[in-house]
Design an enzyme around this catalytic site. Sequence first.
Site, PDB file in Angstrom:
ATOM      1  N   GLY A  48       0.844  -1.208   0.000  1.00  0.00           N
ATOM      2  CA  GLY A  48       0.000   0.000   0.000  1.00  0.00           C
ATOM      3  C   GLY A  48       0.869   1.244   0.000  1.00  0.00           C
ATOM      4  N   ALA A  84      15.206  11.139  -1.631  1.00  0.00           N
ATOM      5  CA  ALA A  84      16.396  11.074  -0.762  1.00  0.00           C
ATOM      6  C   ALA A  84      17.339   9.951  -1.201  1.00  0.00           C
ATOM      7  CB  ALA A  84      15.967  10.880   0.688  1.00  0.00           C
ATOM      8  N   ARG A 140       0.893  -5.043  -4.947  1.00  0.00           N
ATOM      9  CA  ARG A 140       1.037  -6.164  -4.010  1.00  0.00           C
ATOM     10  C   ARG A 140       1.269  -7.376  -4.916  1.00  0.00           C
ATOM     11  NH1 ARG A 140      -0.876  -3.994   0.874  1.00  0.00           N
ATOM     12  NH2 ARG A 140      -2.532  -2.475   0.662  1.00  0.00           N
ATOM     13  N   ASP A 169       5.212  -4.523   6.013  1.00  0.00           N
ATOM     14  CA  ASP A 169       5.550  -5.865   6.456  1.00  0.00           C
ATOM     15  C   ASP A 169       5.712  -6.872   5.304  1.00  0.00           C
ATOM     16  OD1 ASP A 169       5.900  -7.620   8.675  1.00  0.00           O
ATOM     17  OD2 ASP A 169       3.956  -8.497   8.140  1.00  0.00           O
ATOM     18  N   THR A 180       4.501   2.666   5.356  1.00  0.00           N
ATOM     19  CA  THR A 180       3.117   2.203   5.472  1.00  0.00           C
ATOM     20  C   THR A 180       2.381   3.100   6.453  1.00  0.00           C
ATOM     21  OG1 THR A 180       1.666   0.466   6.349  1.00  0.00           O
ATOM     22  CG2 THR A 180       3.925   0.442   7.139  1.00  0.00           C
ATOM     23  N   ILE A 181       1.131   3.395   6.167  1.00  0.00           N
ATOM     24  CA  ILE A 181       0.391   4.259   7.100  1.00  0.00           C
ATOM     25  C   ILE A 181       0.038   3.513   8.383  1.00  0.00           C
ATOM     26  CG2 ILE A 181      -0.599   5.679   5.254  1.00  0.00           C
ATOM     27  CD1 ILE A 181      -3.321   4.212   5.883  1.00  0.00           C
ATOM     28  N   ASP A 182       0.167   2.174   8.369  1.00  0.00           N
ATOM     29  CA  ASP A 182      -0.347   1.363   9.492  1.00  0.00           C
ATOM     30  C   ASP A 182       0.458   1.465  10.799  1.00  0.00           C
ATOM     31  OD1 ASP A 182      -2.227   0.546   7.727  1.00  0.00           O
ATOM     32  OD2 ASP A 182      -1.555  -1.530   7.569  1.00  0.00           O
ATOM     33  N   ASP A 236       2.705  -0.563  11.790  1.00  0.00           N
ATOM     34  CA  ASP A 236       2.561  -1.908  12.362  1.00  0.00           C
ATOM     35  C   ASP A 236       3.874  -2.680  12.444  1.00  0.00           C
ATOM     36  OD1 ASP A 236       2.840  -2.126   9.646  1.00  0.00           O
ATOM     37  OD2 ASP A 236       1.242  -3.587   9.361  1.00  0.00           O
ATOM     38  N   ARG A 263     -25.216  14.086  18.178  1.00  0.00           N
ATOM     39  CA  ARG A 263     -25.139  12.701  17.713  1.00  0.00           C
ATOM     40  C   ARG A 263     -23.873  11.977  18.178  1.00  0.00           C
ATOM     41  NH1 ARG A 263     -27.298  14.072  11.651  1.00  0.00           N
ATOM     42  NH2 ARG A 263     -29.394  13.246  11.950  1.00  0.00           N
ATOM     43  N   GLY A 265      -6.369  -0.059   9.206  1.00  0.00           N
ATOM     44  CA  GLY A 265      -5.620  -0.872  10.165  1.00  0.00           C
ATOM     45  C   GLY A 265      -6.283  -2.226  10.307  1.00  0.00           C
ATOM     46  N   ARG A 266      -5.845  -3.172   9.480  1.00  0.00           N
ATOM     47  CA  ARG A 266      -6.449  -4.514   9.496  1.00  0.00           C
ATOM     48  C   ARG A 266      -6.060  -5.291  10.735  1.00  0.00           C
ATOM     49  NH1 ARG A 266      -5.590  -6.445   3.425  1.00  0.00           N
ATOM     50  NH2 ARG A 266      -3.850  -5.079   3.792  1.00  0.00           N
TER      51      ARG A 266
HETATM   52  O1  F6P Z   1      -1.371  -1.519   4.542  1.00  0.00           O
HETATM   53  C1  F6P Z   1      -1.946  -0.280   4.317  1.00  0.00           C
HETATM   54  C2  F6P Z   1      -3.429  -0.363   4.178  1.00  0.00           C
HETATM   55  O2  F6P Z   1      -3.905   0.936   3.915  1.00  0.00           O
HETATM   56  C3  F6P Z   1      -4.184  -0.994   5.338  1.00  0.00           C
HETATM   57  O3  F6P Z   1      -4.408  -0.110   6.408  1.00  0.00           O
HETATM   58  C4  F6P Z   1      -5.444  -1.423   4.675  1.00  0.00           C
HETATM   59  O4  F6P Z   1      -6.024  -2.492   5.379  1.00  0.00           O
HETATM   60  C5  F6P Z   1      -4.991  -1.850   3.310  1.00  0.00           C
HETATM   61  O5  F6P Z   1      -3.785  -1.173   3.072  1.00  0.00           O
HETATM   62  C6  F6P Z   1      -5.957  -1.578   2.197  1.00  0.00           C
HETATM   63  O6  F6P Z   1      -5.426  -2.099   1.041  1.00  0.00           O
HETATM   64  P1  F6P Z   1      -5.936  -1.762  -0.432  1.00  0.00           P
HETATM   65  O7  F6P Z   1      -5.559  -0.359  -0.737  1.00  0.00           O
HETATM   66  O8  F6P Z   1      -5.197  -2.735  -1.282  1.00  0.00           O
HETATM   67  O9  F6P Z   1      -7.402  -1.945  -0.425  1.00  0.00           O
END
Ligand code: F6P
Length: 321
Positions: free
Chosen positions: A12, A23, A73, A104, A127-129, A131, A164, A172-173
Amino acid sequence: MMKKIGLLTSGGDAPGMNAAIRAVVRTAIYFGMEVYGIERGYSGLIDDTMTRMEMRSVSDIVQRGGTRLRTARCLEMLTEEGQKTAVSTLERHGIEGLVVIGGDGSFRGAKCLTENYGIPTIGIPGTIDNDLEYTDYTLGFDTAVNTCLDVINKLRDTMNSHERISVVEVMGRHCGDIALYTGITSGAEIIVVPEITYDMDSIVKRIDLSRQNGKHSNIIIVAEGACSADEFAKQLQAVTSYSVRSTNIGHIQRGGSPSMADRMLAAQFGNKAVRLLKDGIGNRVVGIRKNEIIDMDIIEAVSMKKRFNYELYETLQMISM
Ligand code: F6P
């Protein structure tokens, strides 16, 4: 000294990847190395799509989200055949070392190239996660959280007017860091993360208590790996009389101009990665720990299990009522 290196972004995309590409390219040229940009991650290695990058190939990208090398991917990279093809592409072009910017999954590919085929490889965590356990921060995380904050600031206005509850889904899976950091810094009362099983009764009690304490609206951040915002909102609406609305921030949090923090990480990670390769050091990942740029063994880094920060979680519980 290494003379020819390759560079790819994989998995991603994350804001700051372009700044890291810049850089890497500029540092390599500074040291008199040739640098080749491989397109679409490991797919580009397998299909042999690469071009030489020059000083000006990376002009005007420090501020741009996404990745100019594109990303993918690549499932083929998980097979022995795919790996052998990737290695033969590198050999054919005389590429002596590789920089991989990704998360990862991308690091597992890098580990395999290094471990099984002896290709000196350096991983930059993109990665934005957030993780990856070995580094305090990954590239793109800060920008992604800031994007979530922008959205929540806007949601707050309307949620407050209508008194509300807003259920907001962030990415974040397997990792709740985006939810955790967004939750604390947006003032959300509740976060729901994959690391902790949620209990709807205590969530309702917490909301009721906050209303008794004078709050007019509530924010609940849900990490995608725990539940979808729609589903969670449905479950909550069934047991509360307050009006509930759901919002999924989705891929908006993957784009946008990188923050200062991410650009700084990109500059330091990219520079460090090339310095290591220049000195003939491969098989490493770069990261940041306690505000210091570090590098460590790639095999060790990918084997570390990400820990959830329960102390920050408790902080949120204490200060968000
Ligand atoms: O690994 C980064 C991420 O944005 C996760 O947070 C998310 O679950 C996944 O990629 C979504 O993947 P895609 O863009 O392939 O749907």
